[in-house]
Scaffold this motif. Structure first.
Motif, short mmCIF file in Angstrom:
data_model
loop_
_atom_site.label_atom_id
_atom_site.label_comp_id
_atom_site.label_asym_id
_atom_site.label_seq_id
_atom_site.Cartn_x
_atom_site.Cartn_y
_atom_site.Cartn_z
N GLN A 44 0.76 -1.20 0.02
CA GLN A 44 -0.10 -0.03 -0.02
C GLN A 44 0.92 1.25 0.00
N LEU A 45 1.98 1.12 0.77
CA LEU A 45 3.00 2.32 0.49
C LEU A 45 3.37 2.34 -0.85
N GLN A 46 3.57 1.34 -1.37
CA GLN A 46 4.19 1.42 -3.06
C GLN A 46 2.82 2.08 -3.58
N THR A 47 2.08 1.75 -3.66
CA THR A 47 0.64 2.35 -4.47
C THR A 47 0.53 3.88 -4.21
N LEU A 48 0.75 4.13 -2.97
CA LEU A 48 0.90 5.68 -2.65
C LEU A 48 2.05 6.49 -3.26
N ALA A 49 3.01 5.71 -3.14
CA ALA A 49 4.03 6.35 -3.81
C ALA A 49 4.07 6.47 -5.14
N GLU A 50 3.67 5.57 -5.89
CA GLU A 50 3.53 5.57 -7.20
C GLU A 50 2.60 6.58 -7.64
N ALA A 51 1.58 6.93 -6.82
CA ALA A 51 0.51 8.11 -6.89
C ALA A 51 0.99 9.50 -6.83
N GLY A 52 2.28 9.31 -6.26
CA GLY A 52 2.74 10.65 -5.57
C GLY A 52 2.04 11.30 -4.61
N TYR A 53 1.50 10.56 -3.82
CA TYR A 53 0.91 11.02 -2.44
C TYR A 53 1.63 10.83 -1.57
N ILE A 54 2.88 10.15 -1.44
CA ILE A 54 3.79 9.94 -0.24
C ILE A 54 5.33 9.69 -0.84
N THR A 55 6.19 9.96 -0.11
CA THR A 55 7.48 9.55 -0.41
C THR A 55 8.12 8.63 0.59
N VAL A 56 8.63 7.55 -0.10
CA VAL A 56 9.24 6.50 0.84
C VAL A 56 10.73 6.80 0.98
#
Length: 93
Positions: A44-56
């Motif tokens: 889910q972190l990967q999905t949010l990062a791919e959407a540009g919503y978070i930085t990991v």
């Protein structure tokens, strides 16, 4: 409605990150807050990062690997819009 944020675990992640805007949250803390498994949280972190919503952020602390996440400006705006949508939905608008 934001289809990416609307998924329950991603909504929990976004809410946790929005509650701590001045500091990234560690994977371990996000796991505890969301009650997710390692694999599901990672995906889910990967999905949010791919959407540009978070930085990991992957780095080291005390010679141990560490994964943290934080909202991007776009993620903050998307979360605020989604919270607004939920508020309107609850008010019946």
């Amino acid at each position: 409605m934001d289809e990416i944020i609307h998924q329950p675990l991603r909504l929990k992640i976004m809410a946790a990150l929005a509650a701590t805007p001045d500091q990234p949250l560690e994977f371990k803390r996000l796991k505890a807050v969301t009650e997710a498994t390692d694999g599901n949280l990672g995906r889910q972190l990967q999905t949010l990062a791919e959407a540009g919503y978070i930085t990991v952020i992957k780095d080291y602390a005390n010679n141990r690997p560490r994964t943290r996440a934080e909202l991007t400006p776009g993620g903050k705006a998307a979360f605020a819009d989604h919270v607004d949508y939920l508020g309107r939905l609850l008010r019946g608008l």
